[in-house]
Design a protein around this motif. Structure first.
Motif, PDB file in Angstrom:
ATOM      1  N   LYS A 220      58.335  74.922 -26.311  1.00 49.23           N
ATOM      2  CA  LYS A 220      58.073  74.328 -24.998  1.00 49.23           C
ATOM      3  C   LYS A 220      57.718  72.845 -25.092  1.00 49.23           C
ATOM      4  CE  LYS A 220      58.532  78.318 -22.952  1.00 49.23           C
ATOM      5  NZ  LYS A 220      59.685  78.602 -22.060  1.00 49.23           N
ATOM      6  N   ILE A 221      57.569  72.329 -26.300  1.00 49.15           N
ATOM      7  CA  ILE A 221      57.199  70.922 -26.489  1.00 49.15           C
ATOM      8  C   ILE A 221      58.451  70.063 -26.488  1.00 49.15           C
ATOM      9  CG2 ILE A 221      56.102  69.262 -28.041  1.00 49.15           C
ATOM     10  CD1 ILE A 221      54.313  71.503 -29.040  1.00 49.15           C
ATOM     11  N   ILE A 222      58.514  69.118 -25.539  1.00 49.90           N
ATOM     12  CA  ILE A 222      59.665  68.223 -25.451  1.00 49.90           C
ATOM     13  C   ILE A 222      59.527  67.076 -26.447  1.00 49.90           C
ATOM     14  CG2 ILE A 222      60.978  66.695 -23.936  1.00 49.90           C
ATOM     15  CD1 ILE A 222      61.213  69.669 -23.298  1.00 49.90           C
ATOM     16  N   SER A 223      58.352  66.496 -26.537  1.00 54.92           N
ATOM     17  CA  SER A 223      58.119  65.393 -27.469  1.00 54.92           C
ATOM     18  C   SER A 223      56.639  65.318 -27.798  1.00 54.92           C
ATOM     19  CB  SER A 223      58.591  64.065 -26.865  1.00 54.92           C
ATOM     20  OG  SER A 223      57.792  63.718 -25.739  1.00 54.92           O
ATOM     21  N   LEU A 224      56.329  64.648 -28.903  1.00 56.31           N
ATOM     22  CA  LEU A 224      54.944  64.367 -29.233  1.00 56.31           C
ATOM     23  C   LEU A 224      54.906  63.094 -30.059  1.00 56.31           C
ATOM     24  CD1 LEU A 224      53.494  66.589 -32.087  1.00 56.31           C
ATOM     25  CD2 LEU A 224      55.920  66.274 -31.728  1.00 56.31           C
ATOM     26  N   HIS A 225      53.818  62.352 -29.924  1.00 54.54           N
ATOM     27  CA  HIS A 225      53.650  61.126 -30.695  1.00 54.54           C
ATOM     28  C   HIS A 225      52.171  60.806 -30.776  1.00 54.54           C
ATOM     29  CE1 HIS A 225      52.824  58.808 -27.006  1.00 54.54           C
ATOM     30  NE2 HIS A 225      53.827  59.455 -26.466  1.00 54.54           N
ATOM     31  N   LEU A 226      51.811  59.936 -31.695  1.00 48.90           N
ATOM     32  CA  LEU A 226      50.426  59.515 -31.825  1.00 48.90           C
ATOM     33  C   LEU A 226      50.006  58.781 -30.565  1.00 48.90           C
ATOM     34  CD1 LEU A 226      50.376  58.222 -35.505  1.00 48.90           C
ATOM     35  CD2 LEU A 226      49.608  60.438 -34.649  1.00 48.90           C
ATOM     36  N   PHE A 227      48.795  59.031 -30.124  1.00 49.13           N
ATOM     37  CA  PHE A 227      48.297  58.436 -28.885  1.00 49.13           C
ATOM     38  C   PHE A 227      47.371  57.275 -29.204  1.00 49.13           C
ATOM     39  CE2 PHE A 227      45.196  58.127 -25.419  1.00 49.13           C
ATOM     40  CZ  PHE A 227      46.048  58.000 -24.334  1.00 49.13           C
ATOM     41  N   ASN A 228      47.653  56.155 -28.578  1.00 53.47           N
ATOM     42  CA  ASN A 228      46.830  54.962 -28.694  1.00 53.47           C
ATOM     43  C   ASN A 228      46.427  54.545 -27.298  1.00 53.47           C
ATOM     44  OD1 ASN A 228      46.143  52.075 -28.748  1.00 53.47           O
ATOM     45  ND2 ASN A 228      46.790  52.158 -30.899  1.00 53.47           N
ATOM     46  N   ASP A 229      45.141  54.615 -26.992  1.00 57.03           N
ATOM     47  CA  ASP A 229      44.716  54.352 -25.620  1.00 57.03           C
ATOM     48  C   ASP A 229      44.971  52.911 -25.199  1.00 57.03           C
ATOM     49  OD1 ASP A 229      42.890  53.432 -27.406  1.00 57.03           O
ATOM     50  OD2 ASP A 229      41.120  54.082 -26.286  1.00 57.03           O
ATOM     51  N   HIS A 230      44.910  51.963 -26.143  1.00 58.54           N
ATOM     52  CA  HIS A 230      45.194  50.572 -25.801  1.00 58.54           C
ATOM     53  C   HIS A 230      46.674  50.391 -25.438  1.00 58.54           C
ATOM     54  CE1 HIS A 230      41.193  49.396 -26.992  1.00 58.54           C
ATOM     55  NE2 HIS A 230      41.373  49.976 -28.181  1.00 58.54           N
ATOM     56  N   LEU A 231      47.550  51.014 -26.252  1.00 60.59           N
ATOM     57  CA  LEU A 231      48.975  50.944 -25.948  1.00 60.59           C
ATOM     58  C   LEU A 231      49.283  51.632 -24.629  1.00 60.59           C
ATOM     59  CD1 LEU A 231      51.883  50.269 -26.785  1.00 60.59           C
ATOM     60  CD2 LEU A 231      51.946  52.430 -28.049  1.00 60.59           C
ATOM     61  N   TYR A 232      48.658  52.786 -24.408  1.00 57.58           N
ATOM     62  CA  TYR A 232      48.867  53.505 -23.159  1.00 57.58           C
ATOM     63  C   TYR A 232      48.449  52.651 -21.966  1.00 57.58           C
ATOM     64  CZ  TYR A 232      47.680  56.537 -19.247  1.00 57.58           C
ATOM     65  OH  TYR A 232      47.563  57.064 -17.990  1.00 57.58           O
ATOM     66  N   ALA A 233      47.313  51.965 -22.090  1.00 57.31           N
ATOM     67  CA  ALA A 233      46.836  51.124 -20.989  1.00 57.31           C
ATOM     68  C   ALA A 233      47.798  49.982 -20.713  1.00 57.31           C
ATOM     69  CB  ALA A 233      45.449  50.579 -21.319  1.00 57.31           C
ATOM     70  N   ASN A 234      48.347  49.392 -21.782  1.00 58.78           N
ATOM     71  CA  ASN A 234      49.284  48.281 -21.599  1.00 58.78           C
ATOM     72  C   ASN A 234      50.590  48.748 -20.975  1.00 58.78           C
ATOM     73  OD1 ASN A 234      47.493  46.441 -22.704  1.00 58.78           O
ATOM     74  ND2 ASN A 234      48.289  46.696 -24.788  1.00 58.78           N
ATOM     75  N   VAL A 235      51.107  49.877 -21.464  1.00 65.32           N
ATOM     76  CA  VAL A 235      52.365  50.404 -20.914  1.00 65.32           C
ATOM     77  C   VAL A 235      52.180  50.822 -19.464  1.00 65.32           C
ATOM     78  CG1 VAL A 235      54.052  52.272 -21.091  1.00 65.32           C
ATOM     79  CG2 VAL A 235      53.245  51.125 -23.150  1.00 65.32           C
TER      80      VAL A 235
END
Length: 253
Positions: A220-235
């Motif tokens: 059921k998992i489509i994708s996974l990747h390491l999570f970076n909250d700073h990168l997430y905030a910028n994106v």
């Protein structure tokens, strides 16, 4: 004679499967093998076990009778081939126990790491576990979860395998642009993790964290990747409606 030969072949293949399934240097190759290749691999690795069983038969029965000494195990001659066949899986099991026990902790970790790096999915999980970084999981229903790997899959696991995480955040992907929207923060989990360095009972803390574990079918998992909250905030900021406006945009009066 044909029945004995068939029994020897079956027990030899069984011994090879025990090696492939339990020996640390081989076991992580099993999930990536199909039925036919697995059978051939079992036969290949079972052959030395069968040879060792035959040599053991010679040691226990043939040599004592040649020198006129009472065998260590007294059986009727027609049962000797059966004992020989059955000893092949036993020898494989004993060899596996001794070999795995003799491996150092560093070697065990290296074997596991090498197996994980052979698959892109597993490689991300290894990176997360090795660096203690959270991962972001996207499911086929557009739900997303951010968390730490609590119980990873064995390298190459397929089918109905599950990935267990300790969730920190959760949310969903938007329908139009599939952007990530975080809708929940697991504050109790974060608080328990922040208490990891204090003098509280580590066992009680581990049991408390286990109550929040979430397991997801790999299928059921489509994708996974390491999570970076700073990168997430910028994106997220770059994909917000305000970031998409022209530079000369003026808010209507």
């Amino acid at each position: 004679m044909l029945d004995v030969t068939a029994l020897l072949l079956v027990m030899g293949a069984s011994a090879g499967f025990i090696l492939c399934d339990q020996l640390l240097t081989l076991k992580y190759k099993i999930p990536r093998e199909d039925g036919q290749r697995l059978y051939l691999r079992s036969v290949t690795y079972g052959a030395p076990c069968l040879i060792a069983a035959i040599l053991l038969k010679v040691l226990l029965f043939a040599i004592p009778s040649m020198i006129g000494v009472e065998p260590l195990i007294v059986v009727t001659p027609d049962l000797v081939p059966i004992y020989t066949a059955l000893s092949a899986p036993l020898l494989a099991y004993l060899f596996t126990l001794v070999f795995n026990y003799a491996l150092s902790e560093e070697k065990r970790i290296d074997i596991f790491r090498q197996a994980m790096l052979k698959d892109d999915f597993d490689a991300v999980l290894w990176k997360s576990m090795d660096t203690y970084q959270p991962i972001l999981i996207s499911l086929e229903n557009r739900k997303v979860y951010v968390g730490l790997v609590a119980d990873g899959l064995e390298p190459g696991s397929q089918g109905n395998s599950y990935l267990t995480i300790l969730p920190l955040l959760s949310g969903f992907r938007t329908t139009e642009k599939m952007n990530i929207e975080i809708s929940a923060v697991y504050n109790p989990v974060i608080d328990l993790l922040e208490e990891a360095d204090n003098n509280s009972d580590s066992l009680a803390r581990a049991e408390s964290l286990a109550a929040y574990y979430m397991a997801f079918p790999r299928s059921k998992i489509i994708s996974l990747h390491l999570f970076n909250d700073h990168l997430y905030a910028n994106v997220t900021k770059q994909n917000s409606p305000a970031a998409q406006r022209p530079k000369n945009y003026k808010k209507p009066a």
